[in-house]
Design a protein around this motif. Structure first.
Motif, PDB file in Angstrom:
ATOM      1  N   ASP A 255       0.805  -1.225   0.000  1.00 35.45           N
ATOM      2  CA  ASP A 255       0.000   0.000   0.000  1.00 35.45           C
ATOM      3  C   ASP A 255       0.838   1.275   0.000  1.00 35.45           C
ATOM      4  OD1 ASP A 255       0.938   0.050   2.599  1.00 35.45           O
ATOM      5  OD2 ASP A 255      -1.016  -0.253   3.543  1.00 35.45           O
ATOM      6  N   THR A 256       2.176   1.138  -0.051  1.00 34.98           N
ATOM      7  CA  THR A 256       3.035   2.319  -0.183  1.00 34.98           C
ATOM      8  C   THR A 256       3.570   2.470  -1.613  1.00 34.98           C
ATOM      9  OG1 THR A 256       5.124   1.191   0.361  1.00 34.98           O
ATOM     10  CG2 THR A 256       3.784   1.988   2.204  1.00 34.98           C
ATOM     11  N   LEU A 257       3.197   1.570  -2.497  1.00 35.16           N
ATOM     12  CA  LEU A 257       3.757   1.573  -3.847  1.00 35.16           C
ATOM     13  C   LEU A 257       3.181   2.714  -4.672  1.00 35.16           C
ATOM     14  CD1 LEU A 257       5.489   0.217  -6.039  1.00 35.16           C
ATOM     15  CD2 LEU A 257       3.528  -1.251  -6.557  1.00 35.16           C
ATOM     16  N   VAL A 258       4.057   3.566  -5.158  1.00 33.16           N
ATOM     17  CA  VAL A 258       3.681   4.615  -6.113  1.00 33.16           C
ATOM     18  C   VAL A 258       4.671   4.551  -7.260  1.00 33.16           C
ATOM     19  CG1 VAL A 258       2.619   6.136  -4.412  1.00 33.16           C
ATOM     20  CG2 VAL A 258       5.063   6.350  -4.890  1.00 33.16           C
ATOM     21  N   ARG A 259       4.328   5.156  -8.372  1.00 37.00           N
ATOM     22  CA  ARG A 259       5.202   5.160  -9.538  1.00 37.00           C
ATOM     23  C   ARG A 259       5.754   6.564  -9.747  1.00 37.00           C
ATOM     24  NH1 ARG A 259       7.503   1.219 -11.084  1.00 37.00           N
ATOM     25  NH2 ARG A 259       7.480   1.802 -13.277  1.00 37.00           N
ATOM     26  N   GLY A 260       6.921   6.676 -10.370  1.00 40.19           N
ATOM     27  CA  GLY A 260       7.569   7.964 -10.532  1.00 40.19           C
ATOM     28  C   GLY A 260       7.021   8.814 -11.658  1.00 40.19           C
ATOM     29  N   LEU A 261       6.020   8.327 -12.377  1.00 39.79           N
ATOM     30  CA  LEU A 261       5.451   9.063 -13.503  1.00 39.79           C
ATOM     31  C   LEU A 261       3.987   9.361 -13.208  1.00 39.79           C
ATOM     32  CD1 LEU A 261       7.037   6.838 -16.300  1.00 39.79           C
ATOM     33  CD2 LEU A 261       8.028   8.800 -15.124  1.00 39.79           C
ATOM     34  N   ASP A 262       3.524  10.519 -13.649  1.00 38.48           N
ATOM     35  CA  ASP A 262       2.200  11.001 -13.252  1.00 38.48           C
ATOM     36  C   ASP A 262       1.037  10.302 -13.943  1.00 38.48           C
ATOM     37  OD1 ASP A 262       3.227  12.759 -11.454  1.00 38.48           O
ATOM     38  OD2 ASP A 262       2.792  14.583 -12.606  1.00 38.48           O
ATOM     39  N   TYR A 263       1.283   9.574 -15.037  1.00 39.41           N
ATOM     40  CA  TYR A 263       0.151   9.124 -15.842  1.00 39.41           C
ATOM     41  C   TYR A 263      -0.565   7.889 -15.305  1.00 39.41           C
ATOM     42  CZ  TYR A 263       4.059   6.536 -18.141  1.00 39.41           C
ATOM     43  OH  TYR A 263       5.165   5.778 -18.432  1.00 39.41           O
ATOM     44  N   TYR A 264      -0.082   7.266 -14.235  1.00 34.09           N
ATOM     45  CA  TYR A 264      -0.677   6.006 -13.782  1.00 34.09           C
ATOM     46  C   TYR A 264      -2.032   6.171 -13.114  1.00 34.09           C
ATOM     47  CZ  TYR A 264       3.545   3.500 -14.960  1.00 34.09           C
ATOM     48  OH  TYR A 264       4.590   2.934 -15.639  1.00 34.09           O
TER      49      TYR A 264
END
Length: 419
Positions: A255-264
């Protein structure tokens, strides 16, 4: 170039010994994608800078700090591509691929560029392969692209792999969460790293990615988006998990996983390898349902991912002890006149689909036999002065006389016997 010149920092040369492992990986990648009906796409190494500003996000590290951008002679801002999804979506729009049967399934392999600190498996010119399935919002798409990634790294023999899975929901559903997170970060602002404080409003979720110890302590108590998923977003994530479970794909919900790009949007995931240490990521991706429209195309859901070639090869380990590619034959000649015949015979063998080499130096017969060993030849055809020929089995050392005209047939037989 000066005698002491070196490749630019953060780049590297792929030497023949290294290329064997890369070629093997590419064969695996191509085979997996082609069996699944994905077609190869190649986009330019540079694009208009605006493509990445609009697609990747101006508040991301990639756009703010890592792009190689320059002005061309026409005064246009151009950037070396830092990632593959925005260019593929640009090509999808430009070539009217929305008119094709959907989803359009594509894969790519090539170089990318980011100005970041070079380290093991991470370079300023690096190479990735990836998949994009554009034109469907079905959870089946998310599951299939994840399973393709899993199949490739399994077939490649990558050890210690973990799949981390989460969901970012849709932009609308995470709007209230975003405000909640911003309020939490503002309340703890004094404990956050400077770069996190600077983009609280622009990109608050990136705080989860910070390596700063104080920021990490703050984020341990931060609200989690995954706990606030509702309606269609929650149903989509549950469906993706169900499909992975049904197909035996192991994963951890993070639940802490985010991606470095805004489009997700919605599904996001990463594959890690314990053999890479702290920088464990092999690659990742997710769903990006708004990107095509954001770049000027029709509203088009999509999902995909990218994997680092150098990262995967580093996780697999040193391939130096792997056997060289086997050659079907080496042709040796005992005199200058026979060397001309050797070249002609090698050409005939290659035309017949056999791999063959000859001595291109000035070695004697003993040296030529050593060279045949070095290149991994199964057998050596020795052309004698009187026009006869000997066929030497390089493994056993057994040698027999053959008719030079029948060399191709005999070498083909040896190839079948050893396969």
């Amino acid at each position: 170039m000066s005698a002491g010149a070196q490749a630019p920092k953060g780049t590297f040369d792929v030497l023949p010994a290294d290329a064997r492992a890369r070629d093997r990986l590419e064969r695996i990648v191509r085979g997996v994608f082609e069996r699944a009906g994905y077609g190869r796409i190649e986009t330019p190494a540079f694009e208009e800078t605006e493509l990445f500003e609009r697609g990747v996000g101006e508040a991301t590290d990639v756009v703010e700090k890592e792009m190689f951008s320059f002005e061309d002679r026409g005064g246009r801002s151009i950037s070396l591509r830092p990632e593959g999804t925005a260019p593929v979506c640009r090509a999808y729009i430009e070539h009217g691929m929305h008119k094709l049967a959907q989803p359009v399934k594509l894969f790519y392999w090539g170089p990318f560029f980011r100005y970041e600190a070079p380290q093991a498996g991470r370079y300023r010119q690096f190479h990735q392969f990836g998949a994009e399935a554009i034109g469907s919002d079905e959870p089946l798409v998310d599951a299939e692209v994840i399973m393709l990634f899993d199949e490739i790294i399994s077939e490649a023999g990558v050890p210690g792999v973990t799949l981390r899975l989460s969901s970012l929901g849709s932009p609308e559903s995470r709007a209230s969460y975003r405000e909640e997170l911003i309020a939490y970060l503002r309340a703890n602002e004094s404990r956050l790293a400077g770069d996190v404080r600077e983009r609280i409003s622009a990109n608050p979720m990136r705080a989860f990615d910070s390596k700063d110890e104080g920021t990490g302590e703050v984020m341990a108590g931060a609200p989690r988006l995954l706990e606030r998923l509702e309606g269609a977003d929650a149903e989509h994530f549950d469906a993706v998990r169900g499909l992975l479970d049904a197909n035996g794909v192991a994963y951890e919900v993070d639940d802490t996983l985010v991606r470095g790009l805004d489009y997700y949007t919605r599904t996001v995931f990463e594959f890690d390898s314990a053999h890479l240490g702290a920088q464990s990521q092999l690659g990742g991706g997710g769903r990006y349902d708004r990107l095509v429209e954001q770049l000027g195309g029709p509203a088009t859901p999509a999902a995909g991912w990218a994997a680092g070639i150098e990262r995967i090869l580093l996780a697999i380990g040193d391939d130096a002890d792997a056997p060289s590619e086997v050659r079907d034959a080496f042709v040796a000649a005992t005199t200058g006149e026979q060397r001309h015949r050797a070249l002609a015979l090698v050409a005939e063998l290659r035309s017949a689909g056999l791999s063959a080499e000859l001595d291109l130096g000035s070695r004697g017969l003993k040296g030529q036999l050593k060279q045949a060993d070095r290149v991994g030849a199964r057998s050596t055809v020795i052309l004698d002065e009187d026009g006869s020929a000997q066929l030497r089995d390089m493994k056993s050392g057994e040698q027999r006389e053959i008719d030079p005209a029948g060399a191709i047939q005999r070498i083909e037989e040896l190839r079948r016997e050893s396969s």
